[in-house]
Design a protein around this motif. Structure first.
Motif, short mmCIF file in Angstrom:
data_model
loop_
_atom_site.label_atom_id
_atom_site.label_comp_id
_atom_site.label_asym_id
_atom_site.label_seq_id
_atom_site.Cartn_x
_atom_site.Cartn_y
_atom_site.Cartn_z
N LYS A 279 0.40 -1.20 -0.27
CA LYS A 279 0.04 -0.65 0.24
C LYS A 279 0.87 0.85 0.05
O LYS A 279 0.76 1.68 -0.72
N ASP A 280 1.72 1.21 0.74
CA ASP A 280 2.58 2.71 1.04
C ASP A 280 3.47 2.26 0.61
O ASP A 280 4.63 4.35 -0.34
N GLN A 281 4.35 1.35 -0.05
CA GLN A 281 5.23 0.90 -1.23
C GLN A 281 6.40 1.88 -0.83
O GLN A 281 7.30 2.41 -1.84
N TYR A 282 7.04 1.94 0.86
CA TYR A 282 8.25 2.17 0.97
C TYR A 282 8.62 0.73 1.32
O TYR A 282 10.29 1.00 1.64
N LEU A 283 8.76 -0.17 1.50
CA LEU A 283 9.61 -1.30 1.65
C LEU A 283 10.12 -2.52 0.17
O LEU A 283 8.61 -2.16 -0.36
N GLY A 284 11.33 -2.56 -0.07
CA GLY A 284 11.72 -2.89 -1.06
C GLY A 284 11.68 -4.85 -0.83
O GLY A 284 10.60 -4.87 -2.05
N MET A 285 11.61 -5.72 0.37
CA MET A 285 11.11 -7.10 0.40
C MET A 285 10.63 -6.97 1.48
O MET A 285 10.71 -6.37 2.90
N PHE A 286 9.99 -8.35 1.66
CA PHE A 286 8.93 -8.74 2.65
C PHE A 286 8.70 -10.46 2.76
O PHE A 286 8.24 -10.61 1.74
N VAL A 287 9.23 -10.31 3.76
CA VAL A 287 9.09 -12.16 4.11
C VAL A 287 7.89 -12.31 4.35
O VAL A 287 7.15 -11.95 5.56
N PHE A 288 6.77 -13.51 3.46
CA PHE A 288 5.56 -13.44 5.01
C PHE A 288 4.78 -14.62 3.49
O PHE A 288 5.73 -15.67 3.25
N LEU A 289 3.65 -15.67 4.25
CA LEU A 289 3.36 -16.34 3.75
C LEU A 289 3.36 -16.58 1.86
O LEU A 289 2.74 -15.66 1.59
N SER A 290 3.20 -17.54 1.86
CA SER A 290 3.74 -17.46 0.31
C SER A 290 1.97 -17.72 -0.86
O SER A 290 2.20 -17.32 -2.16
N GLN A 291 0.84 -17.90 0.69
CA GLN A 291 -0.71 -17.11 -0.07
C GLN A 291 -0.83 -16.45 -0.34
O GLN A 291 -1.97 -15.29 -0.81
N MET A 292 0.08 -15.44 -0.42
CA MET A 292 -0.11 -13.59 -0.09
C MET A 292 -0.33 -12.78 -0.96
O MET A 292 -1.99 -12.47 -1.11
N PRO A 293 -0.22 -13.53 -2.09
CA PRO A 293 -0.76 -13.08 -3.64
C PRO A 293 -2.77 -12.93 -3.62
O PRO A 293 -3.27 -12.36 -4.36
N PHE A 294 -3.15 -14.06 -2.98
CA PHE A 294 -4.36 -14.89 -3.21
C PHE A 294 -5.07 -13.97 -2.02
O PHE A 294 -6.34 -14.36 -1.71
N THR A 295 -4.78 -13.07 -0.95
CA THR A 295 -5.11 -13.45 0.36
C THR A 295 -5.33 -11.53 0.75
O THR A 295 -6.07 -10.83 1.69
N VAL A 296 -4.28 -10.97 -0.13
CA VAL A 296 -4.13 -9.61 0.04
C VAL A 296 -4.37 -8.57 -1.61
O VAL A 296 -3.65 -8.40 -2.37
N PRO A 297 -5.60 -8.11 -1.46
CA PRO A 297 -6.25 -7.59 -2.34
C PRO A 297 -5.11 -6.29 -2.69
O PRO A 297 -5.07 -6.19 -4.20
N GLU A 298 -4.44 -6.07 -2.04
CA GLU A 298 -3.65 -4.90 -2.56
C GLU A 298 -2.62 -5.21 -3.11
O GLU A 298 -1.68 -4.40 -4.07
N MET A 299 -2.20 -6.11 -3.71
CA MET A 299 -0.89 -6.96 -4.82
C MET A 299 -1.63 -7.03 -6.28
O MET A 299 -0.56 -6.56 -6.33
N LYS A 300 -2.58 -6.42 -5.95
CA LYS A 300 -3.07 -5.64 -7.09
C LYS A 300 -2.43 -3.76 -7.68
O LYS A 300 -2.43 -4.23 -8.99
N THR A 301 -2.01 -3.50 -6.95
CA THR A 301 -1.72 -2.38 -7.32
C THR A 301 -0.36 -1.97 -7.22
O THR A 301 0.05 -0.88 -7.58
N MET A 302 0.66 -3.08 -7.11
CA MET A 302 2.28 -3.03 -7.16
C MET A 302 2.81 -3.76 -8.41
O MET A 302 1.82 -5.24 -8.41
#
Length: 444
Positions: A279-302
């Motif tokens: 959302k704020d897009q100031y972070l370069g890399m983030f470690v999270f669950l591999s499922q994130m693209p399908f559970t976090v709608p904001e992934m569509k915006t970046m």
């Protein structure tokens, strides 16, 4: 041959054929395919109507349940009535059990499975049903089966249906802005940290950060397979040197930049999290669950991509633990055979291929099923092969105290990253709090 001799031979042959037919040399009409004389074939349990109640403490909505499981199960088993009971106020698991509600199939992630199943005494060993139904446990990713045997004390209280692991997601726009090469599969934590340092900078009035991890997931699915609690003593394990190594590499070292520490203060002593990336897009890399693209709608915006989780040099090619979700037939169910038919379907190649294509990580070792991961999604061109790049770390032993203990391990994580609490003090505080949390849980 004389006519007399021919008649004798034909008479003997007829007698032999009659004896064979009557004496069991061949199968009669009353014999089954298994060769059991006089016993009818077992009825097809899927043709018999049954009603099955599903429950999870995760509190999924009806829509989520139906999309992920319900619709497919009902299509496969039209004679079964599938009910989903949502966990919410008035229908928590203890409330349902007190009211006499029967839960036939319980499912949950490994982090909550023990608490929901064992604390409420719903466990049922599936070993006999597994044997009876010729379920091959060798089809699964081995670590998820091993973990269930640990939870079950050598038995099988559940079967894995889907899982997660950790991946490194990155915002390509941040890398492009500063001309930094993108991350790659197979990097070590040291290599990833070198890249992260190049992104810790201020541009105008905006502070950019190189690398952050989801603290709770990093600890829960750690690559060293460290449990939160010693299963023999019920004591917290936080003083293990490998915990120190993990905190140092993934939490402390990335935050040594002054601007990074200022950002943690701005976040009220929390580490940058998902919004910082998406959302704020100031972070370069983030470690999270591999499922994130399908559970976090904001992934569509970046403009994002993903690579395998960085590894420790002392653990080459070892990624995170998987985080499976298990389904089981409960001890309360009066329709155990029918419930087992549903579980068999959920672990079948057919269903595993279906969910894999939709972006749910399968539990099978089947290469074709793995390669199909996310191919029916809008993100099919992303590097989803990265989630299978590393070996899975063995799943750490799970206890019924893990949820409470994890809170003590993550409580001061931002202050640790900033250096306001040294790691020795932080670990002592976490140990004391964990001991107290375990004692309180035992006294409930």
């Amino acid at each position: 041959m004389s006519v007399k001799r021919a008649l004798v031979a034909s008479t003997v042959m007829a007698a032999m054929l009659l004896a064979t037919a009557c004496g069991g040399g061949g199968k009669s009409a009353s014999q089954t395919e298994n060769g059991e004389k006089g016993q009818p074939s077992a009825p097809d349990i899927t043709k018999t109507p049954a009603e099955l109640n599903f429950f999870t403490m995760a509190g999924d909505t009806d829509e989520v349940f139906n999309e992920r499981f319900g619709n497919s199960i009902r299509k496969k088993f039209p004679n079964y009535k599938i009910n989903y009971i949502r966990a919410q106020k008035g229908s928590t698991l203890p409330e349902l059990l007190a009211a006499g509600t029967t839960i036939d199939i319980y499912y949950d992630s490994i982090g909550n499975f023990s608490e929901g199943l064992l604390v409420n005494r719903l466990e049922y060993d599936l070993s006999e049903l597994i044997k009876k139904n010729s379920v091959d446990l060798n089809r699964f990713e081995p670590t998820v089966v091993d973990a269930m045997k640990q939870i079950s004390g050598g038995k099988m209280y559940g079967l894995p249906v889907y899982m997660n692991n950790l991946a490194l997601f990155y915002n390509k726009a941040v890398f492009d802005k500063f001309g930094v090469p993108y991350p790659k599969d197979g990097m070590t934590w040291d290599e990833t940290l070198e890249i992260a340092r190049k992104l810790n900078r201020t541009d105008g009035d905006k502070q950019y950060i190189g690398l952050a991890v989801s603290g709770s997931h990093m600890l829960r699915m750690n690559q060293f397979s460290l449990p939160y609690v010693d299963m023999q003593t019920d004591k917290p394990t936080i003083q293990n040197e490998k915990w120190r190594r993990l905190y140092q590499a993934t939490i402390i070292d990335p935050a040594q930049d002054a601007g990074y520490k200022a950002k943690i203060t701005e976040l009220k002593n929390a580490l940058p999290y998902r919004d910082a990336l998406t959302k704020d897009q100031y972070l370069g890399m983030f470690v999270f669950l591999s499922q994130m693209p399908f559970t976090v709608p904001e992934m569509k915006t970046m403009n994002w991509e993903m690579v395998s989780l960085p590894t420790f040099k002392e653990l080459p090619n070892v990624g995170s633990q998987s985080y499976p979700s298990y389904f089981t037939v409960t001890s309360l169910s009066k329709s155990k055979e029918a419930a087992m038919e549903v579980l068999k379907y959920l672990i079948s190649d057919e269903y595993q291929m279906e969910i894999s294509r939709k972006g749910t990580m399968p539990v099978l070792k089947n290469e074709a099923v793995q390669k199909a991961y996310a191919q029916d999604t809008e993100y099919k061109d992303k590097n989803f092969a990265s989630v299978f790049y590393n070996k899975f770390a063995p799943i750490s032993n799970k206890s019924i105290y893990d949820v409470a203990v994890e809170k003590t391990y993550t409580k001061d994580i931002g202050l640790i990253a900033k250096g306001e609490i040294d790691i020795n003090t932080a670990f002592r505080n976490a140990e004391e709090a964990a001991v107290k949390a375990i004692a309180e849980a035992k006294n409930k």
